[in-house]
Design a protein around this motif. Structure first.
Motif, PDB file in Angstrom:
ATOM      1  N   ASP A 164     -11.047  -0.843 -21.250  1.00 55.63           N
ATOM      2  CA  ASP A 164     -10.944  -2.258 -21.603  1.00 55.63           C
ATOM      3  C   ASP A 164     -12.233  -2.835 -22.171  1.00 55.63           C
ATOM      4  OD1 ASP A 164      -8.358  -2.182 -20.645  1.00 55.63           O
ATOM      5  OD2 ASP A 164      -8.917  -2.871 -18.632  1.00 55.63           O
ATOM      6  N   MET A 165     -13.337  -2.126 -22.020  1.00 53.69           N
ATOM      7  CA  MET A 165     -14.636  -2.652 -22.430  1.00 53.69           C
ATOM      8  C   MET A 165     -15.247  -1.931 -23.621  1.00 53.69           C
ATOM      9  SD  MET A 165     -15.915  -5.300 -20.801  1.00 53.69           S
ATOM     10  CE  MET A 165     -17.651  -5.034 -21.110  1.00 53.69           C
ATOM     11  N   ASN A 166     -14.894  -0.700 -23.840  1.00 55.60           N
ATOM     12  CA  ASN A 166     -15.581   0.115 -24.851  1.00 55.60           C
ATOM     13  C   ASN A 166     -15.534  -0.502 -26.240  1.00 55.60           C
ATOM     14  OD1 ASN A 166     -16.174   1.938 -22.852  1.00 55.60           O
ATOM     15  ND2 ASN A 166     -14.601   3.423 -23.441  1.00 55.60           N
ATOM     16  N   PHE A 167     -14.342  -0.884 -26.677  1.00 58.88           N
ATOM     17  CA  PHE A 167     -14.199  -1.402 -28.034  1.00 58.88           C
ATOM     18  C   PHE A 167     -14.971  -2.701 -28.216  1.00 58.88           C
ATOM     19  CE2 PHE A 167     -11.944  -3.988 -31.186  1.00 58.88           C
ATOM     20  CZ  PHE A 167     -12.038  -3.149 -32.288  1.00 58.88           C
ATOM     21  N   ARG A 168     -14.820  -3.634 -27.283  1.00 56.66           N
ATOM     22  CA  ARG A 168     -15.512  -4.927 -27.399  1.00 56.66           C
ATOM     23  C   ARG A 168     -17.024  -4.747 -27.324  1.00 56.66           C
ATOM     24  NH1 ARG A 168     -12.331  -8.308 -22.910  1.00 56.66           N
ATOM     25  NH2 ARG A 168     -12.240  -6.214 -21.994  1.00 56.66           N
ATOM     26  N   TYR A 169     -17.471  -3.844 -26.493  1.00 65.11           N
ATOM     27  CA  TYR A 169     -18.906  -3.599 -26.343  1.00 65.11           C
ATOM     28  C   TYR A 169     -19.505  -3.052 -27.642  1.00 65.11           C
ATOM     29  CZ  TYR A 169     -23.215  -2.068 -24.026  1.00 65.11           C
ATOM     30  OH  TYR A 169     -24.527  -1.886 -23.649  1.00 65.11           O
ATOM     31  N   ALA A 170     -18.774  -2.161 -28.286  1.00 63.01           N
ATOM     32  CA  ALA A 170     -19.264  -1.583 -29.547  1.00 63.01           C
ATOM     33  C   ALA A 170     -19.227  -2.607 -30.679  1.00 63.01           C
ATOM     34  CB  ALA A 170     -18.435  -0.359 -29.907  1.00 63.01           C
ATOM     35  N   VAL A 171     -18.157  -3.415 -30.725  1.00 58.91           N
ATOM     36  CA  VAL A 171     -18.031  -4.408 -31.797  1.00 58.91           C
ATOM     37  C   VAL A 171     -19.156  -5.430 -31.739  1.00 58.91           C
ATOM     38  CG1 VAL A 171     -16.604  -6.318 -32.629  1.00 58.91           C
ATOM     39  CG2 VAL A 171     -15.560  -4.111 -32.142  1.00 58.91           C
ATOM     40  N   VAL A 172     -19.536  -5.846 -30.538  1.00 63.84           N
ATOM     41  CA  VAL A 172     -20.629  -6.814 -30.392  1.00 63.84           C
ATOM     42  C   VAL A 172     -21.919  -6.270 -30.990  1.00 63.84           C
ATOM     43  CG1 VAL A 172     -22.120  -7.925 -28.691  1.00 63.84           C
ATOM     44  CG2 VAL A 172     -19.648  -8.023 -28.415  1.00 63.84           C
ATOM     45  N   HIS A 173     -22.185  -4.987 -30.806  1.00 69.64           N
ATOM     46  CA  HIS A 173     -23.408  -4.382 -31.358  1.00 69.64           C
ATOM     47  C   HIS A 173     -23.367  -4.346 -32.881  1.00 69.64           C
ATOM     48  CE1 HIS A 173     -24.213  -3.064 -27.230  1.00 69.64           C
ATOM     49  NE2 HIS A 173     -25.423  -2.738 -27.632  1.00 69.64           N
ATOM     50  N   PHE A 174     -22.185  -4.267 -33.451  1.00 73.34           N
ATOM     51  CA  PHE A 174     -22.067  -4.283 -34.907  1.00 73.34           C
ATOM     52  C   PHE A 174     -22.144  -5.707 -35.462  1.00 73.34           C
ATOM     53  CE2 PHE A 174     -20.314  -0.023 -34.357  1.00 73.34           C
ATOM     54  CZ  PHE A 174     -20.770   0.629 -35.485  1.00 73.34           C
ATOM     55  N   VAL A 175     -21.416  -6.633 -34.860  1.00 68.07           N
ATOM     56  CA  VAL A 175     -21.207  -7.956 -35.451  1.00 68.07           C
ATOM     57  C   VAL A 175     -22.360  -8.918 -35.177  1.00 68.07           C
ATOM     58  CG1 VAL A 175     -19.699  -9.972 -35.478  1.00 68.07           C
ATOM     59  CG2 VAL A 175     -18.720  -7.676 -35.381  1.00 68.07           C
ATOM     60  N   ALA A 176     -22.823  -8.998 -33.930  1.00 69.11           N
ATOM     61  CA  ALA A 176     -23.818 -10.022 -33.566  1.00 69.11           C
ATOM     62  C   ALA A 176     -25.121  -9.893 -34.375  1.00 69.11           C
ATOM     63  CB  ALA A 176     -24.095  -9.962 -32.066  1.00 69.11           C
ATOM     64  N   PRO A 177     -25.767  -8.712 -34.431  1.00 73.86           N
ATOM     65  CA  PRO A 177     -26.986  -8.628 -35.251  1.00 73.86           C
ATOM     66  C   PRO A 177     -26.719  -8.845 -36.733  1.00 73.86           C
ATOM     67  CG  PRO A 177     -26.873  -6.806 -33.679  1.00 73.86           C
ATOM     68  CD  PRO A 177     -25.538  -7.457 -33.689  1.00 73.86           C
ATOM     69  N   SER A 178     -25.544  -8.420 -37.219  1.00 71.89           N
ATOM     70  CA  SER A 178     -25.230  -8.602 -38.636  1.00 71.89           C
ATOM     71  C   SER A 178     -25.125 -10.079 -38.988  1.00 71.89           C
ATOM     72  CB  SER A 178     -23.916  -7.885 -38.976  1.00 71.89           C
ATOM     73  OG  SER A 178     -24.016  -6.501 -38.736  1.00 71.89           O
ATOM     74  N   CYS A 179     -24.468 -10.857 -38.140  1.00 74.40           N
ATOM     75  CA  CYS A 179     -24.354 -12.305 -38.394  1.00 74.40           C
ATOM     76  C   CYS A 179     -25.723 -12.979 -38.356  1.00 74.40           C
ATOM     77  CB  CYS A 179     -23.424 -12.935 -37.369  1.00 74.40           C
ATOM     78  SG  CYS A 179     -21.700 -12.430 -37.521  1.00 74.40           S
ATOM     79  N   LEU A 180     -26.553 -12.582 -37.407  1.00 70.62           N
ATOM     80  CA  LEU A 180     -27.890 -13.173 -37.312  1.00 70.62           C
ATOM     81  C   LEU A 180     -28.717 -12.849 -38.554  1.00 70.62           C
ATOM     82  CD1 LEU A 180     -30.062 -14.655 -35.678  1.00 70.62           C
ATOM     83  CD2 LEU A 180     -30.645 -12.469 -34.629  1.00 70.62           C
ATOM     84  N   LEU A 181     -28.666 -11.614 -39.011  1.00 72.06           N
ATOM     85  CA  LEU A 181     -29.412 -11.222 -40.208  1.00 72.06           C
ATOM     86  C   LEU A 181     -28.922 -11.973 -41.437  1.00 72.06           C
ATOM     87  CD1 LEU A 181     -29.635  -7.375 -39.608  1.00 72.06           C
ATOM     88  CD2 LEU A 181     -31.541  -8.977 -39.617  1.00 72.06           C
TER      89      LEU A 181
END
Length: 210
Positions: A36-53
């Protein structure tokens, strides 16, 4: 030289910083190994820094006039660093594999088939099959990483080619006066002042303008 007036230099420096950040995360990243956590945990690492950059680069590049025609061009340019971040994570492989792992397990390192850590399943009877599947996901992640870098490289090449074509249309080669054409002089309307010489009573010449 101010970095804020040279966003390309700032972008290059940020690219080097991204590599260092990814190396730090490489040592700190721990997949939860929970379905239940793997997909959301990985997506956050992709999306959050990308949006900030993207927001940082767009705020540096954009002008006060957000409704100008150059806004869309600036937005596309600001996507280079976010795509670079996604490329780095995909080439690492563990973030993609963590998001794809759908079984409960524990994070271990197996040197026989996988050089990096993976979620070893609780059900050991499926361990060999899932380990082989994880190995394929590592290869798939690198494949998508190369696709991302091809898209970014192709977009940059297309943009520079379009810019070059526009500049050539605005300033065509040999657009000046042809050497074979005679040089045109402005008509003489008699308005130019011609110094005249007169002689005063003392016999010395004096210049005066008509």
């Amino acid at each position: 030289m101010e970095i804020t007036t040279h966003p390309d230099v700032f972008e290059m420096m940020n690219g080097l910083l991204l590599i260092g950040m990814e190396k730090v995360l490489e040592a700190e990243f721990v997949c939860p190994c929970l379905p239940d956590m793997n997909f959301r945990y990985a997506v956050v690492h992709f999306v959050a820094p990308s949006c900030l950059l993207f927001m940082v680069m767009f705020s540096i590049r954009s002008s006060s006039d957000c409704c100008s025609k150059e806004t869309w061009v600036l937005m596309v340019k600001s996507l280079v660093l976010p795509f670079t971040w996604v490329f780095l994570l995909l080439m690492d492989g563990r973030y993609f594999v963590c998001g794809k792992s759908y079984w409960p397990g524990r994070l271990v390192k197996h040197d026989d088939l996988i050089a990096k850590k993976w979620c070893e399943p609780v059900n050991t009877t499926l361990a060999a099959e899932l380990e082989e599947e994880t190995w394929r996901w590592f290869s798939e992640s690198k494949f998508w990483g190369m696709i991302v870098i091809l898209i970014v490289s192709g977009g940059c090449m297309l943009y520079h080619l379009c810019s070059c074509c526009k500049s050539c249309k605005k300033n065509p080669k040999g657009g000046g006066q042809s050497p074979s054409e005679p040089q045109q002089h402005p008509p003489d309307d008699g308005s130019s002042s011609i110094p005249l010489e007169r002689v005063d009573t003392s016999g010395h010449p004096v210049n005066e303008e008509e």
